[in-house]
Design an enzyme around this catalytic site. Structure first.
Site, short mmCIF file in Angstrom:
data_model
loop_
_atom_site.label_atom_id
_atom_site.label_comp_id
_atom_site.label_asym_id
_atom_site.label_seq_id
_atom_site.Cartn_x
_atom_site.Cartn_y
_atom_site.Cartn_z
N ASP A 53 -6.61 -6.75 4.16
CA ASP A 53 -7.72 -6.08 3.46
C ASP A 53 -8.65 -7.13 2.86
O ASP A 53 -9.86 -7.09 3.04
CB ASP A 53 -7.15 -5.18 2.36
CG ASP A 53 -8.24 -4.50 1.56
OD1 ASP A 53 -9.21 -3.99 2.17
OD2 ASP A 53 -8.14 -4.48 0.31
N ASP A 92 -12.57 -8.67 4.41
CA ASP A 92 -13.84 -8.65 3.65
C ASP A 92 -14.43 -10.05 3.61
O ASP A 92 -15.64 -10.24 3.77
CB ASP A 92 -13.60 -8.19 2.19
CG ASP A 92 -13.93 -6.72 1.98
OD1 ASP A 92 -13.67 -5.92 2.91
OD2 ASP A 92 -14.43 -6.37 0.89
N ASP A 147 -3.38 -18.09 0.61
CA ASP A 147 -4.37 -18.78 -0.23
C ASP A 147 -5.10 -19.85 0.58
O ASP A 147 -6.32 -19.98 0.52
CB ASP A 147 -3.72 -19.37 -1.51
CG ASP A 147 -2.45 -20.16 -1.23
OD1 ASP A 147 -1.94 -20.13 -0.09
OD2 ASP A 147 -1.96 -20.83 -2.17
N LYS A 180 2.79 -15.40 2.71
CA LYS A 180 3.00 -16.13 1.46
C LYS A 180 4.49 -16.40 1.39
O LYS A 180 5.18 -16.02 0.44
CB LYS A 180 2.47 -15.30 0.28
CG LYS A 180 2.45 -16.03 -1.05
CD LYS A 180 1.36 -17.08 -1.17
CE LYS A 180 1.50 -17.84 -2.47
NZ LYS A 180 0.62 -19.02 -2.57
N TYR A 196 0.82 -1.22 0.00
CA TYR A 196 0.00 0.00 0.00
C TYR A 196 0.85 1.27 0.00
O TYR A 196 0.42 2.30 -0.48
CB TYR A 196 -0.90 0.04 1.24
CG TYR A 196 -2.26 -0.59 1.07
CD1 TYR A 196 -2.39 -1.89 0.59
CD2 TYR A 196 -3.41 0.11 1.40
CE1 TYR A 196 -3.63 -2.47 0.46
CE2 TYR A 196 -4.66 -0.47 1.27
CZ TYR A 196 -4.76 -1.76 0.81
OH TYR A 196 -6.00 -2.33 0.68
#
Ligand code: IPM
Ligand code: MG
Length: 351
Positions: free
Chosen positions: A242, A246, A218, A186, A135
């Site tokens: 983020d 959600d 994942d 990851k 970001y």
């Protein structure tokens, strides 16, 4: 106690109005001052984070924010877009720790798209790092290559101290909960998150009572849908957090239920729903104000150390749900559909 109230765009003003109404009903000594941010900031002062808004937020003890963004600003230069205002205020106030609790209220077990037995009893705290990662990493931008085609670049980066301070927040929270931290990375592909994992392992020696596990992002996305109750505290970087927050919100019935707190090192905080500005339903009095109302409860808990009144708000939300009040996003057969302001009224009445 000074609160900067930043309604923002889209449904922001209507949901914030409801949270302010609930805070006022508690009769605490709160001084609330409004200022524009996002598209509203751009309209008022040509800047998604006007200087006066930033100053107000810096001088306040806490910030209550609605949401920013509207499609009508998508064509503006990037630095003028509403989202930039939000990212800047997070960075300027050093709000590196974003807490997003995904909690299922029993009344909403059938509102989730997942089977009730998969989600009932769900209580996850997602700890998302908020001021680093891809970001904010430099270099970034869209540039022209020598061969005449364009290239977009963003940079994922974390230094050790950034990882450590968010890790500490996660471990400390876990100590007050079920003492389990799942760190999401990851590390099989990205060096940034390989370091993330190493630092989390090093840090865990300071918290021998906490069980630390690791999961690739994942797999974490899959496990959240398959068996979400395995999680207690999840800690992860800005972009993975983020996305996963959600996803987790839908376990609770609706993204309209997920509050958040963004804290600095001294528990000064900005409190906002985890959802966006939903311009398609703005001004129609149909938005769910509960995530914002629950964010106000988090404000009382984390910044003002007022567990009693935080609990009162949360219990009032539970009561309003138990009485059958539902906004459209969480409505199911047999419950009564109400608008945004009627839901706010129901919570105030329950208080
Ligand atoms: C969130 C939002 C923001 C983010 C956007 C609006 C910039 O999606 O708070 O989750 O990506 O952090
Ligand atoms: Mg988001």
């Amino acid at each position: 106690m000074k609160i900067a109230v930043l309604p923002g765009d889209g449904i922001g003003p209507e949901i914030v109005t409801q949270a302010v109404k609930v805070l006022k009903a508690l009769n605490l000594n709160l001084e609330m001052t409004e200022a524009p941010i996002g598209g509203a900031g751009y309209e008022a002062a040509g800047d998604p984070l006007p200087d006066a808004t930033l100053k107000l937020a810096q001088e306040a003890d806490a910030v209550l924010l609605g949401a920013v963004g509207d499609w009508k600003y998508d064509k503006l230069e990037r630095h003028l877009r509403p989202e930039r205002g939000l990212l800047r205020i997070r960075k300027e106030l050093n709000l590196f720790a974003n807490l997003r609790p995904a909690l299922l209220y029993p009344e909403l077990a059938s509102a989730s798209t997942l089977k009730p037995e998969v989600v009932s009893g769900l209580d996850i705290m997602i700890v998302r790092e908020l001021t680093g990662d891809i970001y904010f990493g430099q270099p970034r931008g869209i540039s022209m290559l020598e061969n005449g085609e364009r290239e977009g670049v963003n940079t994922m980066r974390y230094n050790e101290s950034e990882i450590k301070r968010i890790g500490r927040v996660a471990f400390e929270i876990a100590m007050k909960r079920n003492k389990k931290v799942c760190s999401v990375d990851k590390a099989n592909v990205l060096e940034t998150t390989e370091l993330w994992r190493q630092v989390m392992i090093e840090l865990s020696t300071d918290y021998p009572e906490v069980e630390l596990s690791h999961m690739y992002v994942d797999n974490a996305a899959m496990q959240l849908i398959r068996a979400p109750k395995q999680f207690d505290v999840m800690v992860t970087g800005n972009i993975f957090g983020d996305i996963l927050s959600d996803e987790a919100s839908m376990l609770t019935g609706s993204i309209g239920m997920l509050p958040s707190a963004s804290l600095d090192a001294n528990n000064k905080g900005m409190y906002e729903p985890s959802h966006g500005s939903a311009p398609d339903i703005a001004g129609k009095d149909v938005a769910n104000p509960l995530a914002t109302i629950l964010s106000a409860a988090m404000m009382l808990r984390y910044t003002f150390n007022d567990e009693v009144n935080a609990g009162r708000i949360e219990n009032a939300v539970k009561k309003a749900l138990a009485q059958g009040f539902r906004t459209a996003d969480i409505w199911t057969e047999g419950t009564s559909k109400v608008g945004c302001s009627a839901m706010g009224d129901a919570v105030v009445a329950a208080l």
